[in-house]
Enzyme design. Structure first.
Site, PDB file in Angstrom:
ATOM      1  N   ASP A  67     -28.896  94.807  88.121  1.00 17.93           N
ATOM      2  CA  ASP A  67     -29.660  94.081  87.107  1.00 17.93           C
ATOM      3  C   ASP A  67     -28.949  94.350  85.779  1.00 17.93           C
ATOM      4  O   ASP A  67     -29.236  95.318  85.095  1.00 17.93           O
ATOM      5  CB  ASP A  67     -31.106  94.567  87.079  1.00 17.93           C
ATOM      6  CG  ASP A  67     -31.974  93.742  86.147  1.00 17.93           C
ATOM      7  OD1 ASP A  67     -32.054  92.521  86.344  1.00 17.93           O
ATOM      8  OD2 ASP A  67     -32.554  94.321  85.212  1.00 17.93           O
TER       9      ASP A  67
ATOM     10  N   ALA B 193     -32.433 101.931  83.881  1.00 18.49           N
ATOM     11  CA  ALA B 193     -33.461 102.158  82.861  1.00 18.49           C
ATOM     12  C   ALA B 193     -34.068 100.824  82.421  1.00 18.49           C
ATOM     13  O   ALA B 193     -33.374  99.797  82.423  1.00 18.49           O
ATOM     14  CB  ALA B 193     -32.864 102.891  81.675  1.00 18.49           C
ATOM     15  N   PRO B 194     -35.355 100.828  82.077  1.00 22.49           N
ATOM     16  CA  PRO B 194     -36.267 101.968  81.929  1.00 22.49           C
ATOM     17  C   PRO B 194     -36.942 102.431  83.210  1.00 22.49           C
ATOM     18  O   PRO B 194     -37.686 103.388  83.198  1.00 22.49           O
ATOM     19  CB  PRO B 194     -37.310 101.445  80.946  1.00 22.49           C
ATOM     20  CG  PRO B 194     -37.384  99.981  81.243  1.00 22.49           C
ATOM     21  CD  PRO B 194     -35.974  99.569  81.580  1.00 22.49           C
ATOM     22  N   GLY B 195     -36.719 101.714  84.326  1.00 23.04           N
ATOM     23  CA  GLY B 195     -37.254 102.190  85.584  1.00 23.04           C
ATOM     24  C   GLY B 195     -38.232 101.267  86.279  1.00 23.04           C
ATOM     25  O   GLY B 195     -38.759 101.612  87.334  1.00 23.04           O
ATOM     26  N   SER B 196     -38.472 100.087  85.740  1.00 25.05           N
ATOM     27  CA  SER B 196     -39.438  99.172  86.371  1.00 25.05           C
ATOM     28  C   SER B 196     -38.985  98.796  87.779  1.00 25.05           C
ATOM     29  O   SER B 196     -39.751  98.908  88.753  1.00 25.05           O
ATOM     30  CB  SER B 196     -39.631  97.920  85.514  1.00 25.05           C
ATOM     31  OG  SER B 196     -38.389  97.284  85.239  1.00 25.05           O
ATOM     32  N   LYS B 197     -37.728  98.353  87.898  1.00 26.84           N
ATOM     33  CA  LYS B 197     -37.221  97.943  89.206  1.00 26.84           C
ATOM     34  C   LYS B 197     -36.917  99.158  90.079  1.00 26.84           C
ATOM     35  O   LYS B 197     -37.076  99.104  91.304  1.00 26.84           O
ATOM     36  CB  LYS B 197     -35.989  97.063  89.030  1.00 26.84           C
ATOM     37  CG  LYS B 197     -36.286  95.773  88.254  1.00 26.84           C
ATOM     38  CD  LYS B 197     -35.029  94.976  87.984  1.00 26.84           C
ATOM     39  CE  LYS B 197     -35.323  93.780  87.102  1.00 26.84           C
ATOM     40  NZ  LYS B 197     -35.723  94.167  85.727  1.00 26.84           N
TER      41      LYS B 197
ATOM     42  N   CYS C 236     -31.621  88.647  82.905  1.00 31.79           N
ATOM     43  CA  CYS C 236     -32.750  87.973  82.253  1.00 31.79           C
ATOM     44  C   CYS C 236     -32.240  87.025  81.177  1.00 31.79           C
ATOM     45  O   CYS C 236     -32.822  86.893  80.118  1.00 31.79           O
ATOM     46  CB  CYS C 236     -33.737  88.994  81.672  1.00 31.79           C
ATOM     47  SG  CYS C 236     -33.018  90.127  80.466  1.00 31.79           S
TER      48      CYS C 236
END
Length: 473
Positions: free
Chosen positions: A182, A115-119, A235
């Site tokens: 991630d 989540a949130p789903g970008s990758k 990050c």
């Protein structure tokens, strides 16, 4: 920045770097979008955003499908193209891990913390929306956001788990070709976007985060096939959550670190910190420094599993109550849907289907998993059987199959109609059609509707109706 953060970064990078970071986080962040290659391309989207919304963009040459937003930044989340999944608002640094993992449609892929789903949606695009992409998220509210974005981007090769990532190896062992971890982290690299990090950050929180990251990586290594590849990213800029975690891992488990070249300026990872020497191969990881690239700070390392890892926990085996329904068992119903909307039946035969009560879901035909019961969601919704056992075609299916739909189409002709449809209302107009239809605007299939005596009743999903849309063209 807080005194805690300043002191840590001063030790890590020096006084000049701290000054640069302090200046950088005070500036407005540059905005970037990632074009959804499943639905469009950079040139087409660039032209559409400019002509319809005066959103001017430029291509980022080093990163496929990336556009830098130059004007009208406040509108990028309010376009029809955004709600129909033609792009994702995403930082440049965040686009790097999936590009380094580079999954293909024949790979079994896991996004462990998705989540949130970008990758996740980027991974699906790299896989051409085919094959098997298993995604996992521990927090239920974030699962909802993840599913929303998967639907918005019309992702068709995913199964969504809601589980602890460190427990997922109970279900999968030597299974995946590629894994992205991630991991949750302390966020020192994203202070420009999340200034609240400075309110709670302290070194005392790092050991707990590092322990979680280590457990996630151990679980991922158990699930990875021998010879399979894994990308670990965070990050944050702390050593405890990055190099130190990998150093602890490499002392116990069989893997090699692979050199990587990034499309953005980066530096080598550290091989020594506070008098502790790390494994020399850790230098092949990379650090993205926010004030040097104008984007978020990231740590990234790519590894290949080189040997056997014993499965210590007994696998949880249970008979699935849910199974895929063969196409032939649904063919009589799907044939009617195909005929109504002019969809080639052969196209519908490319997918796998499964039923939950009266709801029909579908997923790419290459998706594989022995126990669908474990998932919160697989694929996306195709439709629902009504009381007469007729399939009510769903908006998600209409968007996924848009390029093949040639019949029962209603073209919206005004801004008033468009607004009414997107808000779930009834368009008071004779259309010459009756029953189910799909709604099209400016050549784009938006979703489905049902036409009755009172007009055209929108079936645009409730989850998307709350999205604010800019309508002035």
């Amino acid at each position: 920045m807080s005194d805690n953060i300043t002191a840590y970064l001063l030790e890590l990078y020096g006084e000049e770097a701290v000054e640069k970071y302090s200046e950088y986080i005070q500036k407005d962040a540059e905005q970037f979008i990632r074009v959804n290659s499943i639905k469009t391309n950079r040139a087409a989207l660039k032209k559409k955003l400019s002509s319809l919304y005066k959103i001017e963009t430029e291509e980022v040459e080093a990163i496929p499908n990336a556009l830098r937003v130059l004007s009208n930044h406040s509108l990028t989340g309010k376009t029809i193209e955004h709600i129909t999944g033609e792009y994702y608002v995403q930082s440049l640094s965040s686009m790097i891990p999936a590009l380094v993992l580079q999954p293909g449609s024949s790979d079994r892929v896991l996004d462990l913390c998705s989540a949130p789903g970008s990758k996740t949606t980027q991974l699906a695009g790299l896989m051409q929306n085919k094959g098997t992409l298993v995604v996992n998220e521990i927090q239920l509210d974030r699962v909802k956001t993840l599913v929303y974005n998967l639907d918005r981007m019309n992702i068709m090769n995913t199964g969504v788990h809601h589980n602890r990532g460190e427990w997922l190896s109970r279900f999968y062992y030597n299974y995946f070709d590629k894994i992205l971890v991630d991991a949750p982290c302390s966020g020192l690299g994203i202070m420009q976007k999340k200034g609240e990090v400075g309110n709670w950050w302290s070194e005392q929180k790092l050991p707990g985060l590092a322990e979680l990251q280590y457990k996630l990586l151990v679980s991922a290594l158990r699930m990875l096939k021998e010879g399979g590849e894994l990308v670990y990213s965070t990050c944050t800029m702390t050593v405890e959550e990055n190099e130190a975690v990998i150093d602890k891992l490499i002392k116990k488990y069989p893997f090699e670190i692979l050199p990587v070249e990034l499309p953005l300026k980066s530096i080598e990872t550290l091989t020594q910190f506070r008098g502790v020497d790390f494994h020399p191969s850790i230098k092949d990881g990379r650090r993205l420094i926010p004030w040097e690239i104008g984007s978020e700070g990231f740590f990234l390392i790519k590894i290949r599993k080189t040997g056997f890892i014993e499965q210590t926990a007994k696998p949880e085996i249970s008979k699935s109550r849910l199974s895929f329904t063969p196409f032939k068992d649904l063919k009589i119903h799907l044939t009617k849907t195909a005929a109504l909307f002019g969809i080639p039946l052969d196209k519908l035969a490319e997918y796998k289907y499964f039923l939950k009560s009266n709801d029909i879901f579908f997923v790419d035909g290459g998706f594989e998993d022995d126990n669908p019961d474990r998932f919160n969601r697989i694929g996306t919704k195709f439709g629902t059987f009504d009381k007469n056992i007729v399939i009510i075609f769903h908006t998600q299916a209409a968007q996924v199959l848009a390029d093949t739909i040639s019949g029962s189409i209603y073209d919206i002709s005004s801004m008033e109609e468009l607004k009414c449809y997107l808000q779930g209302g009834i368009i008071k107009k004779e259309s010459g059609l009756k029953g189910q239809t799909v709604i099209r605007f400016n050549g784009v299939i938006l979703g489905t509707a049902v036409i009755g005596d009172s007009g055209i009743k929108s079936r645009f999903p409730r989850a998307k109706r709350t999205q604010e849309i800019f309508l002035d063209f």
